[in-house]
Write an enzyme that holds these catalytic residues in place. Sequence first.
Site, PDB file in Angstrom:
ATOM      1  N   ASP A  13      -2.502   2.222  -2.780  1.00 19.20           N
ATOM      2  CA  ASP A  13      -1.198   1.799  -2.244  1.00 19.20           C
ATOM      3  C   ASP A  13      -0.940   2.324  -0.833  1.00 19.20           C
ATOM      4  O   ASP A  13       0.203   2.371  -0.385  1.00 19.20           O
ATOM      5  CB  ASP A  13      -0.027   2.254  -3.144  1.00 19.20           C
ATOM      6  CG  ASP A  13      -0.212   1.881  -4.593  1.00 19.20           C
ATOM      7  OD1 ASP A  13      -0.770   0.809  -4.852  1.00 19.20           O
ATOM      8  OD2 ASP A  13       0.208   2.665  -5.471  1.00 19.20           O
ATOM      9  N   GLY A  17      -5.185  -2.833   2.929  1.00 17.12           N
ATOM     10  CA  GLY A  17      -5.314  -4.253   3.213  1.00 17.12           C
ATOM     11  C   GLY A  17      -4.855  -4.596   4.613  1.00 17.12           C
ATOM     12  O   GLY A  17      -5.516  -5.356   5.329  1.00 17.12           O
ATOM     13  N   ASN A  40      -9.094  -4.653 -10.319  1.00 19.29           N
ATOM     14  CA  ASN A  40      -7.946  -3.815 -10.663  1.00 19.29           C
ATOM     15  C   ASN A  40      -7.259  -3.288  -9.410  1.00 19.29           C
ATOM     16  O   ASN A  40      -6.183  -2.707  -9.492  1.00 19.29           O
ATOM     17  CB  ASN A  40      -8.370  -2.647 -11.560  1.00 19.29           C
ATOM     18  CG  ASN A  40      -9.439  -1.773 -10.924  1.00 19.29           C
ATOM     19  OD1 ASN A  40     -10.182  -2.211 -10.045  1.00 19.29           O
ATOM     20  ND2 ASN A  40      -9.538  -0.541 -11.367  1.00 19.29           N
ATOM     21  N   HIS A  43      -4.870  -5.754  -2.696  1.00 19.92           N
ATOM     22  CA  HIS A  43      -4.441  -5.464  -1.332  1.00 19.92           C
ATOM     23  C   HIS A  43      -3.480  -6.544  -0.863  1.00 19.92           C
ATOM     24  O   HIS A  43      -3.706  -7.729  -1.103  1.00 19.92           O
ATOM     25  CB  HIS A  43      -5.661  -5.399  -0.399  1.00 19.92           C
ATOM     26  CG  HIS A  43      -6.572  -4.259  -0.699  1.00 19.92           C
ATOM     27  ND1 HIS A  43      -7.885  -4.197  -0.273  1.00 19.92           N
ATOM     28  CD2 HIS A  43      -6.371  -3.120  -1.405  1.00 19.92           C
ATOM     29  CE1 HIS A  43      -8.437  -3.063  -0.695  1.00 19.92           C
ATOM     30  NE2 HIS A  43      -7.529  -2.399  -1.379  1.00 19.92           N
ATOM     31  N   ARG A 254       6.224   1.859  -8.250  1.00 21.37           N
ATOM     32  CA  ARG A 254       5.451   2.995  -7.764  1.00 21.37           C
ATOM     33  C   ARG A 254       6.312   4.257  -7.756  1.00 21.37           C
ATOM     34  O   ARG A 254       7.464   4.220  -7.323  1.00 21.37           O
ATOM     35  CB  ARG A 254       4.929   2.714  -6.351  1.00 21.37           C
ATOM     36  CG  ARG A 254       3.877   1.621  -6.297  1.00 21.37           C
ATOM     37  CD  ARG A 254       3.519   1.252  -4.875  1.00 21.37           C
ATOM     38  NE  ARG A 254       2.467   0.227  -4.832  1.00 21.37           N
ATOM     39  CZ  ARG A 254       2.158  -0.492  -3.765  1.00 21.37           C
ATOM     40  NH1 ARG A 254       2.814  -0.297  -2.633  1.00 21.37           N
ATOM     41  NH2 ARG A 254       1.200  -1.406  -3.813  1.00 21.37           N
ATOM     42  N   LEU A 281       4.973   4.197   8.963  1.00 16.39           N
ATOM     43  CA  LEU A 281       5.754   5.168   9.729  1.00 16.39           C
ATOM     44  C   LEU A 281       7.187   4.664   9.918  1.00 16.39           C
ATOM     45  O   LEU A 281       8.134   5.451   9.976  1.00 16.39           O
ATOM     46  CB  LEU A 281       5.096   5.414  11.089  1.00 16.39           C
ATOM     47  CG  LEU A 281       5.690   6.552  11.919  1.00 16.39           C
ATOM     48  CD1 LEU A 281       5.412   7.899  11.253  1.00 16.39           C
ATOM     49  CD2 LEU A 281       5.144   6.542  13.346  1.00 16.39           C
TER      50      LEU A 281
END
Length: 333
Positions: A13, A17, A40, A43, A254, A281
């Site tokens: 995570d 990607g 599993n 991206h 998440r 960021l």
Amino acid sequence: MPSTVVVGGFFGDEGKGKIISYLAQKDNPEIVVRGGAGPNAGHTIEDGDKKYKVRMLPSGFLNKKARLMVGPGVVVNPDVLHKEISEFDCSSRTFVDFNCGIIEASHLEADSAGRLKEKIGSTGSGTGPANADRAMRTLKMAKEIDSLKKYLIDVPGEINTALENDKTVLVEGTQGTFLSLWHGGYPFVTSKDVTASGICADIGLGPKNVDDVMVVFKSYVTRVGEGVLENEISAQETASRGWSEVGTVTGRQRRAAEFNFSLAKRAILLNSATQIALTKLDVLFPECAHVQSFEKLSEAAKSFVTKIEDELNVPVLLIGTGAGVGDIIDLRT
């Protein structure tokens, strides 16, 4: 031998990607090749108003000239692969190694219930059971599957020949360092090693042929599923900070924590990292959204980046300042 291996520094995570997609377009590699466990790992790439979610193909598919390859260490779900080839219109430049393992219905069934699903929090993609069958020498290989014949190729041969001819090869890792079967928080890990060494083994790239290892860190830490997450903050606090996210493959929420310098140092060690890419960021410092120059970052953001470099003793060369592929500060030159 211009080869760069890109791997995740935390629990997946991290935004690999986006980084792979940016490098594939900016550096124009001859080959983008994927290692890792299997489908599993998902991206996500945002390009303009389009969002792509990829589970089998390398994330560099937006470069229409690059050849896209899946290394022999990866287990492949042919249905997922065919769907992505069709969706991204890349049939003529997609290649799968003869010795990729094949995920079958029995693996999906085994992964959708029982211990892997209930205790480990498996994605249900069949990747773990397929890799287990590979270890038992019972797994079917890609060379046995008729629907894959047009895509079959010797991936290690192709990438090493490209490097011998001074072509650029971009290597895509999956998951993150601390989901490695060897180096993560066992048993809440994936079914293989996914550090740079493991990814290189997956594609047949020897250590002497690796020029750079770029570890991708997010500006905070997230992980999907079970397992230890040091200094985890509550779901409510995660939402209030604007850090709420869901996994690409499972859609699960998440869990989150602040940037973990101890984990990051360990990731640098395990991957022999020479470069760092730092993503999101702008989520930590919203005033930095879409900024494309280090000088234009806020002083707080600059200090955060500098602290990462000082603590880890590795340069931060790519900085993500937005969701789009082009929202990048590139400090490599």
